[in-house]
Design an enzyme around this catalytic site. Structure first.
Site, short mmCIF file in Angstrom:
data_model
loop_
_atom_site.label_atom_id
_atom_site.label_comp_id
_atom_site.label_asym_id
_atom_site.label_seq_id
_atom_site.Cartn_x
_atom_site.Cartn_y
_atom_site.Cartn_z
N HIS A 1 -10.12 1.54 0.03
CA HIS A 1 -10.51 0.67 1.14
C HIS A 1 -12.02 0.43 1.20
CE1 HIS A 1 -6.40 1.23 2.49
NE2 HIS A 1 -6.60 0.30 3.40
N GLU B 1 0.82 -1.21 0.00
CA GLU B 1 0.00 0.00 0.00
C GLU B 1 0.85 1.26 0.00
OE1 GLU B 1 -3.93 -1.88 2.29
OE2 GLU B 1 -2.66 -0.40 3.31
#
Length: 293
Positions: free
Chosen positions: A178, A145
């Site tokens: 997300h 990420e």
């Protein structure tokens, strides 16, 4: 106008579009397997490990396509992405110390309940390394990420936004990415409204953290600084208010004071402990010092 370069014809639409496509590609890579198992199932975790491993090679392609020619002539792609050795010791240590100051309250509670002693037990680390969920949360997720959403996005956004604006725009891609957890929540039987509200909270939290992580990357110019801080924050999680309520009287007051002390010290140390010159941060330092925010 392109901030920091003499290339005024560079269109902001290009880096923003590339960041969006990179974000979509990252999330899509998690679902190519069409697994029937939930996200914490070992099979799903292993499949997603492979997906994000491949993304570590794909993401730099997006970065390369969106960078100006002049920048690529002056710096290597590795340097732009924060993959460099000069100043790496400072990058690994100082942002972590800064973040530990922010978590002074939770760390103090770990001292009181004895959990801090666990870190000195080798078996604690041996067992965790064998745990796929621990590896995902503390190694693989922060690694992939931060590389995707910080190292390969922030340099693109800095070409068309001022540094501070880029710091707040960059985590929006991270937060929206997300939202895919909402699909899994609904699949697990949670009603849509609850899943949506949970995802909104997750979006808010990840966006706030993303801004902090992007700021660290901006100031230090190192991928390792944001990666280590991300791993630490994943380990600490949200402060456990319920545990705080178990303490009584003077002890609870002391803990609350430690929480506030950590926040005040973090605000005071944020800039001194991320001084760009300490990290030999030529590329981002030029952005930060030569552009009016």
């Amino acid at each position: 106008m392109v901030y920091g370069f003499n290339e005024t014809i560079f269109n902001c639409f290009i880096p923003i579009t590339i960041c969006f496509l990179l974000s979509v590609t990252y999330v899509a890579s998690l679902y190519v397997w069409k697994s029937q198992h939930e996200r914490n199932h070992p099979t799903t975790i292993k499949q997603r490990f492979f997906s994000v491993f491949i993304m570590m090679f794909i993401a730099p392609i997006f970065l390369y396509m969106g960078l100006s020619k002049g920048l690529l002539e002056k710096y290597t792609l590795f340097e732009i992405a924060g993959l460099k050795l000069q100043g790496i010791c400072q990058a690994c240590l100082l942002p972590l110390v800064l973040t530990m100051v922010l978590f002074l309250g939770p760390l103090y509670m770990q001292f009181l309940n004895g959990f801090l002693n666990t870190y000195l037990d080798p078996n604690y680390w041996i067992e965790n390394v064998k745990n796929l969920r621990w590896l995902r949360n503390h190694i693989v997720a922060p690694l992939s990420e931060e590389f995707t959403f910080r190292s390969c996005m922030l340099p693109l956004l800095l070409q068309c936004f001022s540094p501070i604006t880029a710091v707040f725009v960059c985590p929006l891609f991270f937060g929206v990415a997300h939202f895919h957890h909402m699909i899994e929540l609904v699949r697990d039987g949670i009603n849509f409204k609850t899943a949506f509200l949970m995802s909104c909270f997750h979006f808010s939290f990840t966006t706030i953290f993303g801004a902090y992580s992007a700021y660290l990357f901006l100031r230090t110019g190192h991928f390792m600084s944001s990666f280590i801080v991300h791993a630490f924050c994943n380990h600490m999680g949200m402060p456990d208010v319920s545990e705080l309520l178990t303490y009584k009287g003077t002890q609870r007051v002391v803990i609350i004071c430690v929480f506030f002390l950590g926040l005040v010290l973090w605000c005071y140390l944020l800039n001194p402990l991320t001084e760009p010159q300490w990290f030999y941060n030529d590329y981002f330092y030029n952005y930060y010092t030569k552009i009016k925010v």
